[in-house]
Scaffold this active site. Structure first.
Site, PDB file in Angstrom:
ATOM      1  N   HIS A 122       1.001  -1.071   0.296  1.00 48.13           N
ATOM      2  CA  HIS A 122      -0.296   0.116  -0.733  1.00 48.13           C
ATOM      3  C   HIS A 122       1.016   1.390   0.328  1.00 48.13           C
ATOM      4  CE1 HIS A 122      -2.593   2.933   1.794  1.00 48.13           C
ATOM      5  NE2 HIS A 122      -3.509   2.707   1.621  1.00 48.13           N
ATOM      6  N   ASP A 199       3.488  -4.538   7.720  1.00 50.61           N
ATOM      7  CA  ASP A 199       2.439  -4.262   7.873  1.00 50.61           C
ATOM      8  C   ASP A 199       0.778  -4.904   7.937  1.00 50.61           C
ATOM      9  OD1 ASP A 199      -0.200  -2.626   7.340  1.00 50.61           O
ATOM     10  OD2 ASP A 199       0.662  -1.741   5.267  1.00 50.61           O
ATOM     11  N   GLN A 202      -3.906  -5.282   6.847  1.00 47.13           N
ATOM     12  CA  GLN A 202      -4.417  -6.561   5.954  1.00 47.13           C
ATOM     13  C   GLN A 202      -4.749  -8.164   6.877  1.00 47.13           C
ATOM     14  OE1 GLN A 202      -7.625  -5.704   4.325  1.00 47.13           O
ATOM     15  NE2 GLN A 202      -6.225  -3.787   3.644  1.00 47.13           N
ATOM     16  N   LYS A 225     -10.217  -1.577  10.287  1.00 40.54           N
ATOM     17  CA  LYS A 225      -9.784  -2.315   9.228  1.00 40.54           C
ATOM     18  C   LYS A 225     -10.414  -4.227  10.109  1.00 40.54           C
ATOM     19  CE  LYS A 225      -6.971  -0.942   5.910  1.00 40.54           C
ATOM     20  NZ  LYS A 225      -7.846  -0.273   5.105  1.00 40.54           N
ATOM     21  N   CYS A 363      -4.792   2.189  -4.021  1.00 36.72           N
ATOM     22  CA  CYS A 363      -3.644   2.495  -2.827  1.00 36.72           C
ATOM     23  C   CYS A 363      -2.342   1.633  -3.651  1.00 36.72           C
ATOM     24  CB  CYS A 363      -3.597   3.318  -1.917  1.00 36.72           C
ATOM     25  SG  CYS A 363      -4.708   4.559  -1.144  1.00 36.72           S
TER      26      CYS A 363
HETATM   27  N1  PLP Z   1      -1.104  -0.098   5.024  1.00 34.16           N
HETATM   28  C1  PLP Z   1      -2.805  -1.595   4.337  1.00 34.16           C
HETATM   29  C2  PLP Z   1      -2.263  -2.747   3.400  1.00 34.16           C
HETATM   30  C3  PLP Z   1      -3.766  -0.989   3.845  1.00 34.16           C
HETATM   31  O1  PLP Z   1      -5.117  -1.800   3.165  1.00 34.16           O
HETATM   32  C4  PLP Z   1      -4.248   0.457   4.218  1.00 34.16           C
HETATM   33  C5  PLP Z   1      -5.618   0.815   3.820  1.00 34.16           C
HETATM   34  O2  PLP Z   1      -6.622   0.172   2.674  1.00 34.16           O
HETATM   35  C6  PLP Z   1      -3.228   1.325   5.046  1.00 34.16           C
HETATM   36  C7  PLP Z   1      -1.595   0.574   4.637  1.00 34.16           C
HETATM   37  C8  PLP Z   1      -3.293   2.867   5.115  1.00 34.16           C
HETATM   38  O3  PLP Z   1      -4.317   2.656   5.919  1.00 34.16           O
HETATM   39  P1  PLP Z   1      -4.851   3.743   6.629  1.00 34.16           P
HETATM   40  O4  PLP Z   1      -6.109   4.480   5.685  1.00 34.16           O
HETATM   41  O5  PLP Z   1      -6.129   3.137   7.559  1.00 34.16           O
HETATM   42  O6  PLP Z   1      -3.976   3.867   7.316  1.00 34.16           O
END
Ligand code: PLP
Length: 410
Positions: A122, A199, A202, A225, A363
């Site tokens: 992401h 990270d 997910q 999430k 993203c």
């Molecule tokens: N990392 C991953 C794998 C994600 O799917 C997301 C959000 O879709 C994020 C980071 C960013 O999350 P946030 O926008 O809640 O900070």
């Protein structure tokens, strides 16, 4: 024992019509819905305890502090951390990764150092590292993805060296659902003396959480999430690693003593939590953790895996559909395109039929580019979805396919 059919009563938002159809919410990789106990925990705090934390000694402030710190305890045992000082509250995964990247660029990174991330991240786990490298002169390496949507582990091995300071990798892709081999990555990085940031955005609902078993140095996720509210998140860090991070945001709440010309900083976790936190949200996040723990991690994972496998089988049975990647292990989501139809059109037509799915680059533009796509439709079930909903969504998809075929024939 609960079932998706019974658990739905906890999620009143699901009981609504959209465009005259019963809503089928399959956009859980973006944001999950909040169950009644989470809404109640936040409402009760707002009605009875709303105040600032850690600063007052009056009753409301003490109650608010107690509730917020209770959430930290829930999160700490949810993650299998060694202590509550390893749990830093942030506004989300993005803020957590930026915290580490910015902090490292305040003295822990220098020209000649290297950071490794991957093509499937992401943007939140890519751009902060681009910026940290730009500011410090460190070099950023990006591990490519195979056409199946797996990390190229050979390339990763070749890139890791004594110069590597940190490997930043997602546990699960938010596009293909690829489950990465974290054990292997963490072993390789640690053998080279590098830290690993996982990270977990997910992965939080998918059982990949035990910090003592995983042995990563940082792990982060967003509350929204995993049935919590937006604007909340967690950065877990091993105590001995967090202690090396200089604070990167300064102000109230994080200090020990303050003079006009300098200040000394407090202990973990507060040293990395400057300013008034999102108290209501953190209380909601704690309630979400408790809710998920009570439901049972294995039951959640089994239910979501079953729904995702059904969706994949159904999508594969439709020759008009191209699926992005075919990873060995997939969790949480699957992305696809109807041949000849832009993903926005597919998602908009599905919305007309009451089906909520995300479309776009999610993203993760570099990953979409690697697949030769500019966007895709993403189906991501949660444990409150039913098999009937997946099958209804497929009927809706068939209607879209028929519409596209008629339009193309004209
Ligand atoms: N990392 C991953 C794998 C994600 O799917 C997301 C959000 O879709 C994020 C980071 C960013 O999350 P946030 O926008 O809640 O900070």
């Amino acid at each position: 024992m609960w079932t998706p059919e019974t658990i739905r009563n906890d999620f009143p938002i699901l009981d609504q019509t959209v465009n005259g159809r019963q809503l089928i919410y399959l956009d859980n990789a973006a944001t999950t819905q909040m169950p009644a106990p989470v809404l109640e925990a936040m409402t009760s705090y707002m009605l009875h305890d709303h105040s600032n934390v850690h600063r007052g000694i009056h009753a409301l402030s003490e109650r608010a502090t107690g509730l917020m710190e209770k959430s930290r305890e829930y999160v700490y045992s949810f993650l299998g951390a060694k202590g509550t000082e390893e749990i830093i509250f942030t506004s989300g995964a993005t803020a957590a990764i930026n915290l580490v990247a910015r902090s490292m660029s305040f003295g822990l990174l220098e020209a000649g150092d290297e950071i490794i991330t991957t093509e499937m991240e992401h943007h939140a786990n890519l751009i902060p590292w681009q910026e940290a490298c730009r500011r410090t002169g460190a070099v950023l390496h990006v591990v490519p993805v195979t056409k199946e949507g797996e990390l190229d582990y050979g390339k990763l091995e070749a890139l890791i060296s004594r110069r590597t300071k940190l490997v930043a990798v997602t546990a699960v892709s938010n596009v293909t659902g690829t489950v990465n081999e974290l054990d292997r990555i963490i072993r390789l990085a640690h053998d080279a003396g590098a830290w690993v940031l996982v990270d977990g955005s997910q992965a939080v609902r998918h059982g990949m959480l035990d910090m003592s078993a995983m042995d990563c140095d940082f792990f982060c996720f967003s509350g929204h999430k995993m049935m919590g509210p937006t604007g909340t998140g967690v950065l877990y860090g091993k105590r001995e690693v967090l202690e090396q991070l200089p604070p990167e945001t300064f102000g109230g709440g994080m200090v020990d003593q303050v003079f006009t010309d300098h200040a000394t900083y407090g202990d973990l976790p507060f040293r990395l939590e400057a300013g008034t936190p999102n108290i209501m949200g953190i209380i909601g996040l704690g309630a979400a953790v408790k809710y998920l723990t009570d439901l049972g991690r294995d039951e959640i994972v089994n239910t979501e895996d079953r729904l995702l496998s059904l969706a994949e089988k159904e999508l594969r049975a439709r020759p008009q559909i191209d699926i992005l990647g075919s990873p060995v292990k997939r969790a949480g989501c699957i992305s696809f395109n109807i041949k000849g139809c832009h993903c926005y059109d597919t998602a908009k037509l599905l919305d007309q039929l009451g089906v909520a799915m995300r479309s776009g680059h999610h993203c993760a533009e570099p990953l979409l580019t690697a697949f030769g796509e500019t966007g895709a439709v993403r189906l991501s079930p949660a444990f409150y979805n039913t098999e009937d909903e997946i099958l209804e969504a497929m009927k809706a998809l068939d209607r879209v396919i028929r519409l596209i075929e008629r339009t193309v024939r004209k």
